[in-house]
Design an enzyme around this catalytic site. Sequence first.
Site, short mmCIF file in Angstrom:
data_model
loop_
_atom_site.label_atom_id
_atom_site.label_comp_id
_atom_site.label_asym_id
_atom_site.label_seq_id
_atom_site.Cartn_x
_atom_site.Cartn_y
_atom_site.Cartn_z
N GLU A 189 0.83 -1.20 0.00
CA GLU A 189 0.00 0.00 0.00
C GLU A 189 0.87 1.25 0.00
O GLU A 189 1.89 1.32 0.69
CB GLU A 189 -0.87 -0.02 1.26
CG GLU A 189 -1.67 1.22 1.53
CD GLU A 189 -2.29 1.24 2.91
OE1 GLU A 189 -3.11 2.13 3.16
OE2 GLU A 189 -1.93 0.38 3.75
N PHE A 190 0.47 2.24 -0.76
CA PHE A 190 1.12 3.54 -0.72
C PHE A 190 0.41 4.41 0.32
O PHE A 190 -0.81 4.53 0.32
CB PHE A 190 1.05 4.21 -2.09
CG PHE A 190 1.65 5.59 -2.13
CD1 PHE A 190 2.99 5.76 -2.39
CD2 PHE A 190 0.86 6.72 -1.90
CE1 PHE A 190 3.56 7.04 -2.43
CE2 PHE A 190 1.41 7.99 -1.94
CZ PHE A 190 2.76 8.15 -2.20
N ASP B 263 12.58 -2.13 15.48
CA ASP B 263 13.61 -1.16 15.07
C ASP B 263 12.97 0.22 15.03
O ASP B 263 13.01 0.92 14.02
CB ASP B 263 14.16 -1.54 13.70
CG ASP B 263 15.41 -0.74 13.33
OD1 ASP B 263 16.02 -0.13 14.23
OD2 ASP B 263 15.77 -0.73 12.14
#
Length: 326
Positions: free
Chosen positions: A126-127, A230
């Site tokens: 997905e953008f 992270d």
Amino acid sequence: MAAVVASLGICFSARPNLLLRNSSRSKNLTMAAMSDDPIREWILTEGKASQITKITSVGGGCINLATHYQTDSASFFVKTNRSIGPEMFEGEALGLEAMYETRSIRVPKPHKVGALPTGGSYIIMEFVEFGSRGSQAELGRKLAEMHKAGKSSKGFGFDVDNTIGSTPQINTWSSDWIEFYGEKRLGYQLKLARDRYGDSAIYEKGQTLIQNMASLFENVVIEPCLLHGDLWSGNIAYDKNSEPVILDPACYYGHNEAEFGMSWCAGFGESFYNAYFKVMPKQDGFEKRRDLYLLYHYLNHYNLFGSGYRSSALSIIDGYLRMLKA
């Protein structure tokens, strides 16, 4: 300001292949069949687009190439790597999917992982259009909701080994968090430092800490929570509605406090922690354990970037050895 879905972060060297241990979830991210252009093929079939209207190269990364595909149905963010097989992106996709399934904090939904016909691999996801910086309190609350929702019956670890930067991150399942963190996190990094730099001093002191750190966890309830793994400022963004988005994970199931191991590079403020602990209450001894989780990432930075991080890691180890009288 509009931006692409993935902040590609600090430049690391090429990552090693991930070792899949469980294919049950990876079947949901079926490898694409070979074609001259499998990315375009997927977008125009399973992606439900009839036309690709614009393709834009996206800068910012040094491991992968990033591209924004705009279509008449949706926008997609694509990363490609011409030298590494699909296992690396499979690990990323499984982490994104696991976080997405908690329905808590926003992450880009992964769609497809596959091999490129000329060698290498790709991931389609997905953008997400980025916007202005949002609330740290909202980030803390939603991160806590992810930790609360993302549980594992298998214990501590993950279905694949992945990477932290370019360092392998071993995620073999374990029922014992202290053992897992000692062996698969601190111990692995200490061995790397010894093998890479001949640093037997930090290795031996670190091993002494591992052997004596159990007392830091007395009377602590530790459940395996889904961690991003992270979480630093480069992997945190906000969408156009100012809702937090987290990216580029190194996921595994671990003690929720380990999520703050990169806090020295994340800029978390008081509002973040207050909101987080309203959902996931702070346990006794949190402050005493905080540096233990920083240590993993300082050791990793030492192994990745050299001696500039050694003194920080060694200072944490020495501090604990004094505290524990070890």
